[in-house]
Write a protein that holds these residues in place. Structure first.
Motif, short mmCIF file in Angstrom:
data_model
loop_
_atom_site.label_atom_id
_atom_site.label_comp_id
_atom_site.label_asym_id
_atom_site.label_seq_id
_atom_site.Cartn_x
_atom_site.Cartn_y
_atom_site.Cartn_z
N ILE A 212 0.86 -1.19 0.00
CA ILE A 212 0.00 0.00 0.00
C ILE A 212 0.89 1.23 0.00
N VAL A 213 0.64 2.15 -0.93
CA VAL A 213 1.32 3.44 -0.98
C VAL A 213 0.28 4.50 -0.66
N SER A 214 0.50 5.27 0.43
CA SER A 214 -0.55 6.17 0.90
C SER A 214 -0.36 7.62 0.48
N GLY B 134 -5.56 1.31 8.63
CA GLY B 134 -5.50 2.64 9.22
C GLY B 134 -4.93 3.68 8.27
N ARG B 135 -3.96 3.28 7.45
CA ARG B 135 -3.38 4.20 6.48
C ARG B 135 -4.41 4.59 5.42
N LEU B 136 -5.23 3.63 5.01
CA LEU B 136 -6.28 3.93 4.04
C LEU B 136 -7.29 4.90 4.62
N ARG B 137 -7.64 4.72 5.89
CA ARG B 137 -8.59 5.64 6.52
C ARG B 137 -8.04 7.05 6.53
N GLN B 138 -6.74 7.18 6.78
CA GLN B 138 -6.16 8.51 6.84
C GLN B 138 -6.10 9.18 5.47
N ILE B 139 -6.03 8.38 4.39
CA ILE B 139 -6.06 8.97 3.05
C ILE B 139 -7.37 9.73 2.83
N ALA B 140 -8.47 9.20 3.37
CA ALA B 140 -9.79 9.77 3.12
C ALA B 140 -10.18 10.86 4.11
N LEU B 141 -9.46 10.99 5.24
CA LEU B 141 -9.82 11.96 6.26
C LEU B 141 -9.06 13.25 6.04
N GLU C 128 -8.50 15.97 7.68
CA GLU C 128 -7.67 16.58 8.71
C GLU C 128 -6.82 15.54 9.45
N SER C 129 -6.59 14.40 8.86
CA SER C 129 -5.68 13.44 9.47
C SER C 129 -4.25 13.95 9.33
N LYS C 130 -3.37 13.44 10.17
CA LYS C 130 -1.96 13.84 10.08
C LYS C 130 -1.39 13.48 8.71
N LEU C 131 -1.83 12.33 8.17
CA LEU C 131 -1.34 11.92 6.86
C LEU C 131 -1.74 12.94 5.80
N GLN C 132 -2.99 13.42 5.87
CA GLN C 132 -3.42 14.39 4.87
C GLN C 132 -2.73 15.74 5.05
N GLN C 133 -2.38 16.08 6.28
CA GLN C 133 -1.59 17.30 6.48
C GLN C 133 -0.21 17.16 5.82
N VAL C 134 0.42 16.01 6.01
CA VAL C 134 1.69 15.75 5.32
C VAL C 134 1.47 15.77 3.81
#
Length: 301
Positions: free
Chosen positions: A74-76, A176-183, A185-191
């Motif tokens: 998985i590449v997020s 969990g990484r997939l969930r952060q792609i869709a959220l 304001e997740s930290k992943l989406q901020q990055v």
């Protein structure tokens, strides 16, 4: 014939030539290589890559991820990686299925499957992850690929098969990484916002404070989370983008090394040549001559 063999036969028949093949199903690609490849530098977009035959390794910074038919990748976020097919032959070619990830499709599915949004505050891990392939995932994947043999069914049935695949992925260890792609304001989406800004401005100088403001994070938090996701700092990420784009310009636009370096933001030709050699293993002209001679395969998933 078990499900793995059936899927390998499907992919082999639908992708008879080496390379990456775009399909009639949106975001779905089939990849084939009849021999191991040299390391290939590429910017990998968010996707899930499921090998059905052979093996590959992907390097992100100093981390090495090896996967085969038992584990998928998985590449997020967009990541500059080095990929290399390590198991392939004429008799048993490397076969891979790549499904690019759509945040909108993931978000709609999550509203039904996981409405709590609990992952939004979680600290992001690496932008690459491996997870075991399950029989349920293979079943859904086989149904999706099989639709390529009946194009009239794609518009109606492909979205259903894709949703089931994503549902199986969300239930895996890397869900969990997939969930952060869709959220949003997740930290992943901020990055990811920081990554998007760097991609748009890779040829310009910047400071960490500017990128942090785009990500809506403090500079220290951005540095910490950016490195956790990408295995490099924002400036190192920019350097990778610059050098990959310069390589593309020299190879496809026939620019000389000095012009390509200047185009991507380098003011010193000697610095450009040093950093290019450090990343690609040879000075620009020698490296491009090697690429044109066909020593590197363009299999990128």
């Amino acid at each position: 014939m078990d499900r793995q063999q059936e899927l390998a036969a499907l992919v082999s028949g639908l992708a008879p030539q080496d390379g990456m093949h775009q399909t009639a199903i949106p975001r779905l690609f089939l990849i084939r290589s009849a021999q191991p490849t040299e390391p290939l530098h590429a910017l990998h977009e968010p996707a899930v890559c499921i090998i059905v035959q052979g093996a590959k390794q992907v390097m992100l910074g100093e981390r090495v991820y090896r996967y085969d038919a038992t584990r998928y990748l998985i590449v997020s976020v967009d990541l500059p990686v080095v990929g290399q097919v390590i198991e392939a032959s004429l008799e048993a070619p490397y076969l891979c299925i790549r499904l690019d990830l759509d945040p909108g499709v993931l978000g709609a599915l999550m509203l039904e499957a996981d409405p709590s949004g609990a992952a939004s505050a979680a600290a992001p891990g690496s932008g690459l992850a491996l997870d075991p392939v399950t029989p349920a995932l293979l079943d859904a994947l086989t149904r999706l690929v099989r639709l390529l043999e009946t194009p009239a069914d794609i518009a109606i049935l492909a979205p259903l098969a894709e949703r089931e695949i994503l549902y199986r992925l969300l239930g895996g260890e890397a869900g969990g990484r997939l969930r952060q792609i869709a959220l949003g304001e997740s930290k992943l989406q901020q990055v990811n916002r920081a990554i998007g800004w760097i991609k748009r401005n890779y040829d310009k100088s910047f400071d960490l404070e500017t990128v942090a403001s785009q990500a809506r994070m403090s500079p220290s938090a951005l540095h910490q989370h950016f490195k956790a996701v990408t295995a490099m700092s924002p400036l190192q990420y920019q350097k990778q983008l610059r050098l990959q784009e310069a390589r593309r310009l020299i190879l496809s636009a026939a620019l000389d090394a000095a012009s390509a370096g200047f185009r991507v933001g380098y003011e010193s030709p000697s610095q450009f040549s040093r950093e290019y050699s450090r990343l690609f293993g040879a000075p620009p002209l020698r490296d491009v001559a090697r690429l044109r001679a066909g020593e590197h395969s363009l299999v990128s998933a």
